[in-house]
Design a protein around this motif. Structure first.
Motif, mmCIF file in Angstrom:
data_model
loop_
_atom_site.group_PDB
_atom_site.id
_atom_site.type_symbol
_atom_site.label_atom_id
_atom_site.label_comp_id
_atom_site.label_asym_id
_atom_site.label_seq_id
_atom_site.Cartn_x
_atom_site.Cartn_y
_atom_site.Cartn_z
ATOM 1 N N GLY A 228 31.246 63.260 65.057
ATOM 2 C CA GLY A 228 30.962 62.724 63.730
ATOM 3 C C GLY A 228 30.571 63.801 62.730
ATOM 4 O O GLY A 228 31.138 63.890 61.630
ATOM 5 N N VAL A 229 29.624 64.665 63.098
ATOM 6 C CA VAL A 229 29.131 65.692 62.176
ATOM 7 C C VAL A 229 30.204 66.750 61.912
ATOM 8 O O VAL A 229 30.439 67.153 60.756
ATOM 9 N N PHE A 230 30.879 67.204 62.971
ATOM 10 C CA PHE A 230 31.886 68.244 62.798
ATOM 11 C C PHE A 230 33.074 67.744 61.979
ATOM 12 O O PHE A 230 33.595 68.463 61.116
ATOM 13 N N THR A 231 33.486 66.505 62.217
ATOM 14 C CA THR A 231 34.575 65.936 61.421
ATOM 15 C C THR A 231 34.178 65.825 59.958
ATOM 16 O O THR A 231 34.968 66.163 59.056
ATOM 17 N N TRP A 232 32.973 65.359 59.713
ATOM 18 C CA TRP A 232 32.500 65.223 58.328
ATOM 19 C C TRP A 232 32.470 66.580 57.628
ATOM 20 O O TRP A 232 32.935 66.716 56.497
ATOM 21 N N MET A 234 34.117 69.434 58.382
ATOM 22 C CA MET A 234 35.456 70.008 58.216
ATOM 23 C C MET A 234 36.246 69.291 57.123
ATOM 24 O O MET A 234 36.936 69.923 56.323
ATOM 25 N N LEU A 235 36.153 67.964 57.077
ATOM 26 C CA LEU A 235 36.891 67.215 56.053
ATOM 27 C C LEU A 235 36.294 67.424 54.669
ATOM 28 O O LEU A 235 37.015 67.575 53.679
ATOM 29 N N ALA A 236 34.960 67.442 54.590
ATOM 30 C CA ALA A 236 34.311 67.646 53.287
ATOM 31 C C ALA A 236 34.583 69.048 52.752
ATOM 32 O O ALA A 236 34.726 69.240 51.535
ATOM 33 N N VAL A 290 38.703 69.034 66.983
ATOM 34 C CA VAL A 290 37.505 68.299 67.404
ATOM 35 C C VAL A 290 37.683 67.724 68.807
ATOM 36 O O VAL A 290 36.809 67.860 69.669
ATOM 37 N N GLN A 291 38.816 67.076 69.050
ATOM 38 C CA GLN A 291 39.042 66.445 70.349
ATOM 39 C C GLN A 291 39.152 67.481 71.466
ATOM 40 O O GLN A 291 38.667 67.259 72.582
#
Length: 366
Positions: A228-232, A234-236, A290-291
């Motif tokens: 959750g944190v890493f995706t947020w 990287m996308l932000a 991420v995966q």
């Protein structure tokens, strides 16, 4: 006296009672019929109460998560168990309150825009397929989408059966808290119902199950937070729309192995391509990064060494449990499969120990 003796002789002349079966073959067949009737009755009974049993198992999973947090706190804070459990519950409730209030406004606004973006990107994908020569009926796609939405609603309503989803969550929480406060109380209660010579095996199996469940849930929670944190972030960093919402969805769906990652990845890529091809390709890169890191670094360090489940077996269990019990079964399929695996391993271990302890004469039957 003579009249009484004559009456007894007359009664004996009537033969045996009609309820008594004298034929050994017939008696064995009746015993088989009774046994099969009992098995079928027990199976029907278990099916009837299966949803309640699943709620109880969900409470045990929740208790394992609380217990794991309390054990971690106990390493640094020497308090009684009741206070450690209370701290874990307060922190969890505080995070839920922050998620519902502070981040709720932004998330709800982004969540309202998500269906529209997904629909637009599906239309773009259909147009691209038609350019490549594929015939796609727009009405069929809309019908499939409608069926999917309807199916999701049906599954959501089926979480708690008659009681409803909120009641089911409340029951899981209350039972889980009671178990987490004093788990030994319930272990002793179950062990008391077992024969004395089986109790040591029961305690050993339960201890192994508890350890496995804590490791499994720890890996799951760490994976959820990381994804959750890493995706947020990287996308932000790239300016992808709805980065917060996508991060939260990715983290929550990480609790469901295999299926959750696919759903989160699909939503991420659809939103990414709404900002252009470059952004779409970037979201694909983020998803695989991420995966890959979570699957090959985070999970193996925490849980995979303890719970090594075949991915195909987990996916099959998820499909079966999802069909039978909806979303609740989908969430609990992996922990249930892990507990079954531990029970079978413990049984095989005890069988091997018994065979090793047998003397050659005993093994040969002499």
């Amino acid at each position: 006296m003579s009249d009484s003796g004559e009456g007894q002789e007359d009664f004996d002349d009537l033969g045996t009672s009609p309820s008594r079966i004298t034929s050994p073959e017939m008696r064995r067949e009746v015993q088989k019929a009774v046994a099969w009737t009992a098995v079928i009755g027990a199976t029907v009974f278990l099916v009837f109460i299966s949803r309640s049993l699943l709620v109880i198992f969900g409470a045990m999973v929740f208790a394992a998560m609380i217990d794991g947090g309390a054990r971690l706190l106990q390493r640094v804070i020497p308090l009684k168990r009741i206070w450690l459990v209370s701290i874990v519950l307060i922190v969890t409730a505080g995070f839920g309150y922050w998620l519902a209030t502070y981040a709720g406004t932004q998330i709800s606004r982004e969540a309202a825009q998500l269906p529209e973006i997904v629909e637009q990107q599906v239309g773009v994908a259909i147009a691209w397929l038609e350019k490549q020569g594929f015939t796609v009926d727009q009405a069929d796609v809309q019908s499939m989408a409608g069926s999917l939405v309807s199916g999701v609603g049906t599954v959501t309503r089926a979480i708690g059966g008659i009681m409803g989803g909120l009641t089911t969550i409340l029951l899981i929480s209350i039972i889980g808290i009671y178990i987490a406060v004093d788990p030994m109380l319930y272990e002793r209660g179950v062990a008391w119902m077992l024969p004395r010579h089986r109790r040591s095996e029961f305690y050993e199996t339960v201890a192994k199950m508890g350890y496995t469940m804590r490791r499994l849930m720890a890996g799951r929670l760490v994976g959820m937070v990381f994804e959750g944190v890493f995706t947020w972030i990287m996308l932000a960093a790239y300016g992808v729309p709805m980065a917060v919402l996508l991060g939260i969805l990715t983290g929550l769906l990480a609790f469901i192995p295999n299926i959750g990652a696919l759903i989160a990845g699909a939503l991420m890529v659809l939103v990414g391509f709404s900002g252009g091809t470059d952004m779409g390709l970037y979201t694909i890169f983020v998803y695989f990064l991420v995966q890959t890191f979570d699957g090959y670094v985070v999970i193996p360090l925490i849980a995979k060494k303890t719970v090594d489940l075949a991915p195909a077996l987990v996916l099959a269990a998820q499909l079966i449990m999802g069909i039978l019990f909806g979303i609740l079964g989908l969430f609990l399929a992996d922990p249930l499969l892990a507990m079954i695996k531990v029970a079978l391993e413990q049984r095989a271990k005890r069988t091997d120990e018994k065979l090793k302890n047998q003397t050659p004469e005993t093994a040969d039957g002499t």
